[in-house]
Design a protein around this motif. Structure first.
Motif, PDB file in Angstrom:
ATOM      1  N   ALA A 130      -3.702   0.584  -5.715  1.00 57.64           N
ATOM      2  CA  ALA A 130      -3.789   0.671  -4.258  1.00 57.64           C
ATOM      3  C   ALA A 130      -2.430   0.868  -3.611  1.00 57.64           C
ATOM      4  CB  ALA A 130      -4.449  -0.585  -3.702  1.00 57.64           C
ATOM      5  N   ALA A 131      -1.402   1.084  -4.413  1.00 52.32           N
ATOM      6  CA  ALA A 131      -0.034   1.141  -3.883  1.00 52.32           C
ATOM      7  C   ALA A 131       0.137   2.217  -2.829  1.00 52.32           C
ATOM      8  CB  ALA A 131       0.963   1.362  -5.020  1.00 52.32           C
ATOM      9  N   ASP A 132      -0.549   3.346  -2.972  1.00 54.77           N
ATOM     10  CA  ASP A 132      -0.373   4.473  -2.053  1.00 54.77           C
ATOM     11  C   ASP A 132      -1.465   4.559  -0.990  1.00 54.77           C
ATOM     12  OD1 ASP A 132       1.971   5.314  -3.381  1.00 54.77           O
ATOM     13  OD2 ASP A 132       0.790   6.361  -4.898  1.00 54.77           O
ATOM     14  N   LYS A 133      -2.270   3.534  -0.888  1.00 50.57           N
ATOM     15  CA  LYS A 133      -3.298   3.484   0.152  1.00 50.57           C
ATOM     16  C   LYS A 133      -2.763   2.739   1.364  1.00 50.57           C
ATOM     17  CE  LYS A 133      -7.252   3.454  -3.023  1.00 50.57           C
ATOM     18  NZ  LYS A 133      -8.433   2.677  -3.479  1.00 50.57           N
ATOM     19  N   ARG A 134      -3.196   3.158   2.551  1.00 48.90           N
ATOM     20  CA  ARG A 134      -2.814   2.426   3.749  1.00 48.90           C
ATOM     21  C   ARG A 134      -3.451   1.043   3.737  1.00 48.90           C
ATOM     22  NH1 ARG A 134      -2.525   6.393   9.044  1.00 48.90           N
ATOM     23  NH2 ARG A 134      -1.132   7.957   8.117  1.00 48.90           N
ATOM     24  N   VAL A 135      -2.689   0.074   4.179  1.00 52.68           N
ATOM     25  CA  VAL A 135      -3.128  -1.318   4.103  1.00 52.68           C
ATOM     26  C   VAL A 135      -4.340  -1.574   4.994  1.00 52.68           C
ATOM     27  CG1 VAL A 135      -2.394  -3.696   4.620  1.00 52.68           C
ATOM     28  CG2 VAL A 135      -0.863  -2.161   3.377  1.00 52.68           C
ATOM     29  N   ARG A 136      -4.544  -0.756   6.018  1.00 54.29           N
ATOM     30  CA  ARG A 136      -5.728  -0.931   6.868  1.00 54.29           C
ATOM     31  C   ARG A 136      -7.023  -0.753   6.070  1.00 54.29           C
ATOM     32  NH1 ARG A 136      -5.801   3.856  11.211  1.00 54.29           N
ATOM     33  NH2 ARG A 136      -3.717   3.005  11.587  1.00 54.29           N
ATOM     34  N   HIS A 137      -6.923  -0.097   4.912  1.00 47.49           N
ATOM     35  CA  HIS A 137      -8.097   0.105   4.069  1.00 47.49           C
ATOM     36  C   HIS A 137      -8.201  -0.947   2.968  1.00 47.49           C
ATOM     37  CE1 HIS A 137      -8.762   3.804   6.181  1.00 47.49           C
ATOM     38  NE2 HIS A 137      -7.616   4.331   5.774  1.00 47.49           N
ATOM     39  N   TYR A 138      -7.294  -1.902   2.929  1.00 45.73           N
ATOM     40  CA  TYR A 138      -7.346  -2.980   1.952  1.00 45.73           C
ATOM     41  C   TYR A 138      -8.399  -4.009   2.372  1.00 45.73           C
ATOM     42  CZ  TYR A 138      -2.859  -1.819  -0.388  1.00 45.73           C
ATOM     43  OH  TYR A 138      -1.850  -1.228  -1.101  1.00 45.73           O
ATOM     44  N   SER A 139      -8.936  -4.710   1.400  1.00 42.34           N
ATOM     45  CA  SER A 139      -9.759  -5.879   1.702  1.00 42.34           C
ATOM     46  C   SER A 139      -8.842  -7.027   2.129  1.00 42.34           C
ATOM     47  CB  SER A 139     -10.556  -6.299   0.470  1.00 42.34           C
ATOM     48  OG  SER A 139      -9.670  -6.790  -0.535  1.00 42.34           O
ATOM     49  N   GLY A 140      -9.444  -8.081   2.702  1.00 40.16           N
ATOM     50  CA  GLY A 140      -8.645  -9.226   3.106  1.00 40.16           C
ATOM     51  C   GLY A 140      -7.903  -9.850   1.939  1.00 40.16           C
ATOM     52  N   GLY A 141      -8.570  -9.938   0.778  1.00 41.17           N
ATOM     53  CA  GLY A 141      -7.915 -10.497  -0.395  1.00 41.17           C
ATOM     54  C   GLY A 141      -6.753  -9.652  -0.866  1.00 41.17           C
ATOM     55  N   MET A 142      -6.874  -8.340  -0.784  1.00 45.78           N
ATOM     56  CA  MET A 142      -5.785  -7.449  -1.188  1.00 45.78           C
ATOM     57  C   MET A 142      -4.583  -7.590  -0.255  1.00 45.78           C
ATOM     58  SD  MET A 142      -8.040  -4.071  -2.124  1.00 45.78           S
ATOM     59  CE  MET A 142      -6.646  -2.980  -2.457  1.00 45.78           C
ATOM     60  N   VAL A 143      -4.858  -7.726   1.046  1.00 48.42           N
ATOM     61  CA  VAL A 143      -3.762  -7.913   2.005  1.00 48.42           C
ATOM     62  C   VAL A 143      -3.018  -9.207   1.696  1.00 48.42           C
ATOM     63  CG1 VAL A 143      -3.154  -8.251   4.418  1.00 48.42           C
ATOM     64  CG2 VAL A 143      -4.906  -6.588   3.817  1.00 48.42           C
ATOM     65  N   ARG A 144      -3.779 -10.277   1.403  1.00 51.05           N
ATOM     66  CA  ARG A 144      -3.139 -11.548   1.083  1.00 51.05           C
ATOM     67  C   ARG A 144      -2.263 -11.413  -0.161  1.00 51.05           C
ATOM     68  NH1 ARG A 144      -1.709 -14.254   4.959  1.00 51.05           N
ATOM     69  NH2 ARG A 144      -3.028 -15.857   5.784  1.00 51.05           N
TER      70      ARG A 144
END
Length: 269
Positions: A130-144
């Motif tokens: 997910a390194a090159d994906k925008r964080v707005r598309h991350y799940s809450g757990g991925m953002v954490r």
């Protein structure tokens, strides 16, 4: 040889007007220890962590991080800690890699070291894909996980996590727990974790301090706290109710069992 104390808190107190949000608390955290500060919302956990990270000055008492006094040399304290606040703070318009790159730059990581450190964190947090994906598309757990990765990118000695899984669904919460468990096993780090999820503290922490109404009601290993209740197969939730109930009884004037709880708390702490 015993581990040294990397966090030492002495009679730490914070007033808001005439109200004591944190009431003369004292504890220490050892090198390599995961330490849980548990309690309901409003117990004083966030105020405590804000004082320890130098975001809020104490009204009385003090604390030392690696020997640095939070009141006298806050800049030295900030140089050796990492901090993840309750509110999500990653920039959703940037990719995970870009968030880490900006954090590395702001933290003073030398330019030639940034790519290697960023890749290390992405692997450690299981965010390579997910390194090159925008964080707005991350799940809450991925953002954490990304935010925790940012906080440990500079290899701090102590990491402060304020309610790290608040607002996450059970699956995302478990993912963060598993990642923190792996971090505990393989990363040289001391952690202070605040939470109102008792199962989270029991899963992750070597020792737990139960906080209620700004005070520490008890401190010990989860099994010690559970055993003190006298309840067969007690949970940490049972221990929390046991120690905080005694505190409420003291306020009402029921002193008999309070003395017993105090003796237990002194033995554990």
């Amino acid at each position: 040889m015993e581990n040294r104390n990397v966090v030492e808190v002495e009679q730490l107190t914070r007033y808001y007007g005439s109200e004591k949000a944190v009431d003369s608390i004292s504890f220490a955290i050892q090198e390599g220890e995961f330490f849980g500060l548990v309690g309901p919302n409003g117990a004083g956990k966030t105020t405590t962590i804000k004082m320890l990270t130098t975001l809020l000055p104490p009204s009385e008492g003090t604390a030392r991080i690696f020997g640095f006094d939070i009141k006298k040399v806050p800049q030295m304290v900030r140089s050796c800690i990492g901090y993840v606040p309750q509110a999500l703070s990653a920039d959703g318009d940037l990719t995970g890699y870009e968030n880490l790159k900006i954090f590395a730059k702001l933290s003073g990581v030398p330019r030639n070291e940034r790519p290697g450190k960023i890749e290390e964190i992405l692997c450690l947090m299981d965010l390579q894909d997910a390194a090159d994906k925008r964080v707005r598309h991350y799940s809450g757990g991925m953002v954490r996980r990304l935010e925790i990765g940012q906080a440990i990118l500079t290899r701090p000695g102590v990491l402060f996590l304020d309610e790290p899984t608040i607002g996450l669904d059970p699956v995302a919460r478990q993912t963060v727990w598993d990642m923190l468990g792996n971090l505990r096993a393989g990363f040289p780090l001391s952690v202070l974790l605040t939470t109102h999820y008792m199962e989270e503290a029991e899963y992750l922490c070597h020792r737990v301090a139960i906080m209620n109404n700004g005070r520490l009601a008890a401190l010990g290993q989860p099994d010690e706290l559970k055993g003190a209740t006298g309840i067969p197969e007690a949970t940490l939730e049972d221990a929390f109710r046991f120690f905080t109930q005694e505190e409420h009884e003291e306020e009402r004037g029921d002193f008999g069992d309070v003395k017993r709880a105090r003796r237990i708390a002194r033995r554990l702490g």
